[in-house]
Design an enzyme around this catalytic site. Structure first.
Site, short mmCIF file in Angstrom:
data_model
loop_
_atom_site.label_atom_id
_atom_site.label_comp_id
_atom_site.label_asym_id
_atom_site.label_seq_id
_atom_site.Cartn_x
_atom_site.Cartn_y
_atom_site.Cartn_z
N GLU A 183 -23.90 15.40 28.87
CA GLU A 183 -25.38 14.23 28.33
C GLU A 183 -24.93 13.07 28.42
O GLU A 183 -25.84 12.14 28.91
CB GLU A 183 -25.39 14.56 26.68
CG GLU A 183 -26.15 15.97 26.11
CD GLU A 183 -25.22 17.26 26.53
OE1 GLU A 183 -25.53 18.31 26.63
OE2 GLU A 183 -23.71 16.80 26.49
N GLN B 94 -2.07 9.90 28.04
CA GLN B 94 -3.13 8.74 27.84
C GLN B 94 -3.60 9.20 26.33
O GLN B 94 -4.49 10.13 26.16
CB GLN B 94 -4.36 8.71 28.93
CG GLN B 94 -5.21 7.61 28.53
CD GLN B 94 -6.02 7.39 29.90
OE1 GLN B 94 -5.79 6.29 30.75
NE2 GLN B 94 -6.82 7.99 30.32
N SER C 295 -8.70 9.35 23.15
CA SER C 295 -10.00 10.14 22.35
C SER C 295 -9.43 10.50 20.83
O SER C 295 -8.31 10.48 20.57
CB SER C 295 -10.34 11.69 22.64
OG SER C 295 -11.03 11.33 24.04
N GLU D 119 -9.55 7.09 37.67
CA GLU D 119 -9.78 8.61 37.63
C GLU D 119 -11.04 8.72 38.35
O GLU D 119 -11.21 9.79 39.32
CB GLU D 119 -10.08 9.10 36.21
CG GLU D 119 -10.34 10.38 36.06
CD GLU D 119 -11.07 10.70 34.50
OE1 GLU D 119 -10.73 11.74 34.18
OE2 GLU D 119 -11.65 10.00 33.96
#
Length: 414
Positions: A384, A131, A134, A255
């Site tokens: 975060e 995949q 990013s 996922e």
């Protein structure tokens, strides 16, 4: 919540146990790691073969519909098989992205011709998919993807299609993958999530360059991938132009619904054994109240995550989707694994710096967690980002201010 198998689930569990007993070897220890003596390529090949055997027996993709070669089973059946499989010396996780995230996206959005060609080979382990999401400047916020796909008419034999240029990073197992699902920007003149389109590419196509990233463990699970004028036929577009974010969300949802164990089942027992075996001030570490407190904290995290998993499974068993509160599992689980690895190394004292078998039986798992747990707090969204999601979607707190809403991508600050 009901923690016991239903009669149907108990029957399925017995079927899994019979098949696994006939096709695999039990682990010598619960914390045994498969393929310690194999290089990465050999482990991937072993995983391909094991996936093929599972698929042939109906365990390769339990929740997939039968029309796709699956079993048409329930998510709980998938979890049951994984629980039983975890007791055996077999390769796991190699196909987690390929079958757990990428292929569900392809199945939901690609053409029937693409499905007919690729679903079977992927299910049986003959094709491994990665995949490609990013990027150096687009991690937790995938809306900032800069990899470009531009229309062209100068493909091989005069084909029309797209030219792909850009870079991806942290791509798991890209060096072994046969195909990859790419999220690319096709229109910079619209808001960032609206100008994205998904494509699949052959990872051996001209212009695709894969550079493994050496990790502190010495392995290279992740990769940088560069696209240099890669031609992609329009037939390899997945979904409509501009619907790439929708395709990506399908994979991310798959996922999130791939619910399994959140912490290794032997983690608490292993910590207890370490505390009994290692000494502090002339006495076993377990005699120290501070150590017992840390053991109790680990147990509470382990048990709490198990209850959270049961909540998700109960929802699935009722035909519902698990709620966003399951995001808490990622925050707590990754931190617990990291804390365990640090504690285990501290308990070993000077011997904690030793690698693998030099530190004793079962140490390889500690070593892997020490190297890998920190990255788990980044993968799939940093702590975060996940905390923001929990705050907004579970606690109902005001959302983070967004200055990019409705702004064309090419007008956003770089």
């Amino acid at each position: 919540m009901d923690f016991d198998d239903t009669p149907e689930e108990a029957t399925f569990r017995a079927e899994c146990r019979r098949w696994l007993a006939a096709n695999a070897e039990l682990k010598a220890r619960p914390d045994e790691v498969f393929g310690s003596s194999l290089d990465a390529g050999a482990r991937v090949q072993a995983a391909r073969e094991w996936q093929g055997r599972k698929a042939a027996a109906g365990f390769g993709a339990i929740t997939w519909p039968q029309a796709m070669g699956g079993r048409g089973g329930t998510p709980i059946q998938e979890v049951i098989f994984r629980e039983e499989e975890g007791r055996y010396r077999v390769p796991t996780h190699v196909f987690a992205v390929s079958l757990g995230m990428v292929i569900p996206s392809v199945a939901a959005h690609a053409s029937p011709e693409v499905l007919a060609r690729h679903i079977g080979p992927a299910l049986h382990g003959r094709e491994l998919w990665c995949q490609l999401l990013s990027e150096p400047g687009a991690g937790s916020d995938l809306g900032m993807v800069r990899t470009k796909a531009e229309r062209c008419t100068d493909g091989p034999e005069g084909q029309s299609g797209w030219r792909l240029n850009g870079q991806k990073v942290w791509t798991t197992l890209a060096q072994y993958a046969d195909f990859g699902l790419v999220l690319a920007r096709t229109d910079p003149k619209v808001p960032k999530y609206e100008g994205l389109t998904s494509f699949f590419i052959n990872m051996r196509a001209p212009g695709v360059e894969v550079r493994p990233i050496k990790q502190s463990s010495g392995e290279a699970e992740f990769n940088e991938v560069f696209f240099n004028d890669v031609f992609v036929p329009d037939a390899q577009r997945v979904g409509a132009v501009g619907s790439g974010w929708k395709v990506t969300l399908t994979g991310l949802m798959s996922e999130r619904l791939s619910i399994g164990g959140t912490l290794p089942s032997e983690l608490v027992r292993m910590t207890y054994r370490l505390m009994c075996d290692q000494h502090m001030g002339g006495a076993p570490a377990i005699a120290d109240g501070r150590m017992r407190e840390r053991l109790a904290d680990l147990y509470l995290q382990h048990h709490g995550l198990w209850l959270q998993q049961c909540r998700g499974l109960t929802a699935l068993g009722k035909g519902q989707a698990p709620g966003p509160e399951l995001s808490v599992a990622k925050i707590v689980g990754a931190r617990a694994l990291q804390d365990f690895a640090y504690l285990a190394i501290d308990l070993k004292g000077a011997r904690g710096v030793l690698a693998g078998d030099d530190a004793g039986d079962g140490w390889e798992q500690v070593e892997r967690l020490w190297h890998g747990a920190a990255s788990m707090r980044i993968a799939g969204g940093t702590d975060e980002i996940v905390k923001n999601n929990v705050g907004e979607r579970v606690l109902g707190l005001p959302p983070e201010p967004r200055s990019d809403k409705g702004v064309a991508f090419d007008q956003l600050p770089r």
